[in-house]
Design a protein around this motif. Structure first.
Motif, PDB file in Angstrom:
ATOM      1  N   GLU A 183      68.798  57.550  31.647  1.00  0.00           N
ATOM      2  CA  GLU A 183      67.389  57.492  32.042  1.00  0.00           C
ATOM      3  C   GLU A 183      66.423  57.659  30.865  1.00  0.00           C
ATOM      4  O   GLU A 183      65.329  57.123  30.881  1.00  0.00           O
ATOM      5  N   TYR A 184      66.817  58.427  29.851  1.00  0.00           N
ATOM      6  CA  TYR A 184      65.864  58.649  28.747  1.00  0.00           C
ATOM      7  C   TYR A 184      65.886  57.526  27.710  1.00  0.00           C
ATOM      8  O   TYR A 184      64.947  57.386  26.930  1.00  0.00           O
ATOM      9  N   GLY A 192      89.988  68.270  32.894  1.00  0.00           N
ATOM     10  CA  GLY A 192      89.682  67.231  33.893  1.00  0.00           C
ATOM     11  C   GLY A 192      88.218  67.310  34.302  1.00  0.00           C
ATOM     12  O   GLY A 192      87.515  66.302  34.371  1.00  0.00           O
ATOM     13  N   PHE A 193      87.765  68.538  34.515  1.00  0.00           N
ATOM     14  CA  PHE A 193      86.367  68.752  34.888  1.00  0.00           C
ATOM     15  C   PHE A 193      85.426  68.261  33.774  1.00  0.00           C
ATOM     16  O   PHE A 193      84.439  67.579  34.020  1.00  0.00           O
ATOM     17  N   LEU A 194      85.777  68.584  32.529  1.00  0.00           N
ATOM     18  CA  LEU A 194      84.947  68.184  31.392  1.00  0.00           C
ATOM     19  C   LEU A 194      84.876  66.668  31.260  1.00  0.00           C
ATOM     20  O   LEU A 194      83.816  66.105  31.010  1.00  0.00           O
ATOM     21  N   ARG A 195      86.002  66.034  31.435  1.00  0.00           N
ATOM     22  CA  ARG A 195      86.025  64.575  31.315  1.00  0.00           C
ATOM     23  C   ARG A 195      85.157  63.936  32.407  1.00  0.00           C
ATOM     24  O   ARG A 195      84.367  63.040  32.143  1.00  0.00           O
ATOM     25  N   ASP A 196      85.313  64.426  33.643  1.00  0.00           N
ATOM     26  CA  ASP A 196      84.508  63.877  34.742  1.00  0.00           C
ATOM     27  C   ASP A 196      83.030  64.100  34.476  1.00  0.00           C
ATOM     28  O   ASP A 196      82.207  63.218  34.692  1.00  0.00           O
ATOM     29  N   TRP A 197      82.701  65.315  34.007  1.00  0.00           N
ATOM     30  CA  TRP A 197      81.311  65.614  33.718  1.00  0.00           C
ATOM     31  C   TRP A 197      80.771  64.668  32.641  1.00  0.00           C
ATOM     32  O   TRP A 197      79.697  64.095  32.775  1.00  0.00           O
ATOM     33  N   TYR A 198      81.540  64.522  31.573  1.00  0.00           N
ATOM     34  CA  TYR A 198      81.108  63.708  30.430  1.00  0.00           C
ATOM     35  C   TYR A 198      80.746  62.294  30.879  1.00  0.00           C
ATOM     36  O   TYR A 198      79.657  61.782  30.586  1.00  0.00           O
ATOM     37  N   VAL A 199      81.669  61.672  31.617  1.00  0.00           N
ATOM     38  CA  VAL A 199      81.459  60.286  32.051  1.00  0.00           C
ATOM     39  C   VAL A 199      80.263  60.205  33.006  1.00  0.00           C
ATOM     40  O   VAL A 199      79.369  59.379  32.838  1.00  0.00           O
ATOM     41  N   GLU A 200      80.237  61.119  33.957  1.00  0.00           N
ATOM     42  CA  GLU A 200      79.179  61.095  34.975  1.00  0.00           C
ATOM     43  C   GLU A 200      77.798  61.342  34.373  1.00  0.00           C
ATOM     44  O   GLU A 200      76.830  60.665  34.703  1.00  0.00           O
ATOM     45  N   HIS A 201      77.699  62.321  33.490  1.00  0.00           N
ATOM     46  CA  HIS A 201      76.390  62.675  32.921  1.00  0.00           C
ATOM     47  C   HIS A 201      75.884  61.601  31.953  1.00  0.00           C
ATOM     48  O   HIS A 201      74.719  61.223  31.993  1.00  0.00           O
ATOM     49  N   ILE A 202      76.761  61.098  31.111  1.00  0.00           N
ATOM     50  CA  ILE A 202      76.328  60.113  30.117  1.00  0.00           C
ATOM     51  C   ILE A 202      76.054  58.752  30.759  1.00  0.00           C
ATOM     52  O   ILE A 202      75.092  58.083  30.421  1.00  0.00           O
ATOM     53  N   GLU A 203      76.875  58.405  31.732  1.00  0.00           N
ATOM     54  CA  GLU A 203      76.636  57.119  32.401  1.00  0.00           C
ATOM     55  C   GLU A 203      75.541  57.244  33.461  1.00  0.00           C
ATOM     56  O   GLU A 203      75.071  56.251  33.993  1.00  0.00           O
ATOM     57  N   GLY A 204      75.162  58.460  33.791  1.00  0.00           N
ATOM     58  CA  GLY A 204      74.127  58.674  34.811  1.00  0.00           C
ATOM     59  C   GLY A 204      72.817  59.135  34.194  1.00  0.00           C
ATOM     60  O   GLY A 204      72.031  58.347  33.689  1.00  0.00           O
ATOM     61  N   THR A 262      87.792  56.832  26.047  1.00  0.00           N
ATOM     62  CA  THR A 262      87.500  55.781  25.068  1.00  0.00           C
ATOM     63  C   THR A 262      86.054  55.335  25.238  1.00  0.00           C
ATOM     64  O   THR A 262      85.498  55.401  26.328  1.00  0.00           O
ATOM     65  N   TRP A 263      85.492  54.867  24.149  1.00  0.00           N
ATOM     66  CA  TRP A 263      84.096  54.440  24.177  1.00  0.00           C
ATOM     67  C   TRP A 263      83.991  53.110  24.899  1.00  0.00           C
ATOM     68  O   TRP A 263      84.775  52.220  24.670  1.00  0.00           O
ATOM     69  N   ASN A 264      83.037  52.962  25.787  1.00  0.00           N
ATOM     70  CA  ASN A 264      82.800  51.646  26.389  1.00  0.00           C
ATOM     71  C   ASN A 264      81.295  51.397  26.477  1.00  0.00           C
ATOM     72  O   ASN A 264      80.492  52.282  26.222  1.00  0.00           O
ATOM     73  N   HIS A 265      80.958  50.196  26.862  1.00  0.00           N
ATOM     74  CA  HIS A 265      79.562  49.772  26.839  1.00  0.00           C
ATOM     75  C   HIS A 265      78.649  50.684  27.677  1.00  0.00           C
ATOM     76  O   HIS A 265      77.517  50.969  27.292  1.00  0.00           O
ATOM     77  N   ALA A 266      79.170  51.137  28.810  1.00  0.00           N
ATOM     78  CA  ALA A 266      78.360  51.965  29.720  1.00  0.00           C
ATOM     79  C   ALA A 266      77.988  53.307  29.091  1.00  0.00           C
ATOM     80  O   ALA A 266      77.095  53.999  29.564  1.00  0.00           O
ATOM     81  N   CYS A 267      78.690  53.678  28.002  1.00  0.00           N
ATOM     82  CA  CYS A 267      78.442  54.972  27.360  1.00  0.00           C
ATOM     83  C   CYS A 267      77.177  54.964  26.503  1.00  0.00           C
ATOM     84  O   CYS A 267      76.637  56.018  26.202  1.00  0.00           O
ATOM     85  N   THR A 268      76.720  53.803  26.063  1.00  0.00           N
ATOM     86  CA  THR A 268      75.609  53.819  25.114  1.00  0.00           C
ATOM     87  C   THR A 268      74.282  54.142  25.813  1.00  0.00           C
ATOM     88  O   THR A 268      74.030  53.690  26.927  1.00  0.00           O
ATOM     89  N   VAL A 269      73.469  54.979  25.136  1.00  0.00           N
ATOM     90  CA  VAL A 269      72.157  55.318  25.686  1.00  0.00           C
ATOM     91  C   VAL A 269      71.046  54.650  24.855  1.00  0.00           C
ATOM     92  O   VAL A 269      69.878  54.950  25.025  1.00  0.00           O
ATOM     93  N   MET A 329      71.897  60.005  19.497  1.00  0.00           N
ATOM     94  CA  MET A 329      72.526  60.552  20.700  1.00  0.00           C
ATOM     95  C   MET A 329      73.879  59.884  20.959  1.00  0.00           C
ATOM     96  O   MET A 329      74.830  60.543  21.381  1.00  0.00           O
ATOM     97  N   ASP A 330      73.970  58.585  20.668  1.00  0.00           N
ATOM     98  CA  ASP A 330      75.266  57.906  20.797  1.00  0.00           C
ATOM     99  C   ASP A 330      76.289  58.550  19.855  1.00  0.00           C
ATOM    100  O   ASP A 330      77.439  58.750  20.219  1.00  0.00           O
ATOM    101  N   ASP A 331      75.838  58.867  18.637  1.00  0.00           N
ATOM    102  CA  ASP A 331      76.738  59.501  17.665  1.00  0.00           C
ATOM    103  C   ASP A 331      77.220  60.862  18.182  1.00  0.00           C
ATOM    104  O   ASP A 331      78.402  61.200  18.090  1.00  0.00           O
ATOM    105  N   GLN A 332      76.292  61.626  18.718  1.00  0.00           N
ATOM    106  CA  GLN A 332      76.677  62.952  19.232  1.00  0.00           C
ATOM    107  C   GLN A 332      77.620  62.827  20.434  1.00  0.00           C
ATOM    108  O   GLN A 332      78.558  63.615  20.576  1.00  0.00           O
ATOM    109  N   HIS A 333      77.353  61.845  21.293  1.00  0.00           N
ATOM    110  CA  HIS A 333      78.261  61.629  22.437  1.00  0.00           C
ATOM    111  C   HIS A 333      79.664  61.266  21.945  1.00  0.00           C
ATOM    112  O   HIS A 333      80.658  61.663  22.551  1.00  0.00           O
TER     113      HIS A 333
END
Ligand SMILES: [Fe+2]
Ligand SMILES: [Fe+2]
Length: 135
Positions: free
Chosen positions: A124-125, A108-120, A5-12, A17-21
């Motif tokens: 930065e950009y 499971g791997f994809l979900r972990d990656w998605y959250v980690e990469h977008i929130e991490g 689900t979308w949450n505040h930490a997801c926005t860049v 880019m938010d739309d694509q995410h």
């Protein structure tokens, strides 16, 4: 495995880019639902192909924006994208050969990656692009 689900930490803070995410998240949720509803190997394979294609396009979009603005972390970010894409492609091939066996760990791997990469790394950009008029 729960749905994303979308949450505040997801926005860049860059709209495109938010739309694509959001689309990436929807596609991953679609895959998860297809698995739960017993989709066959062919359907899963088609959805995975769509996800991989969209990931490729999204990574390219991010890299273009970073390149255009001379973002200092581009090389590192690009390397991470390439690593991820290679990993997902390889897992998808493996899962497809086993006709859905292994699809669950892949999701499971994809979900972990998605959250980690977008929130991490993707965070930065955001400020860098915002300061250069891209929001
Ligand atoms: Fe991203
Ligand atoms: Fe990224």
């Amino acid at each position: 495995m729960t749905l994303l689900t979308w949450n505040h930490a997801c926005t860049v803070s860059v709209r495109a880019m938010d739309d694509q995410h959001g689309i990436l998240m929807d596609t991953m949720n679609e895959l998860r639902l297809a698995l739960v509803h017993g989709a066959d190997g062919e359907q899963m394979s088609e959805l995975l192909g769509r996800l991989i294609e969209f990931m490729r396009m999204h990574f390219w979009s991010e890299e273009q924006l970073m390149e255009q603005t001379g973002f200092p972390g581009l090389a590192e970010h690009r390397a991470e994208h390439e690593k991820l894409l290679a990993q997902v492609r390889e897992s998808a091939h493996r899962a497809q050969r086993n006709e859905c066996v292994g699809m669950r760990p892949l999701l499971g791997f994809l979900r972990d990656w998605y959250v980690e990469h977008i929130e991490g790394m993707d965070q930065e950009y955001g400020p860098w692009l915002n300061q250069r008029g891209i929001s």
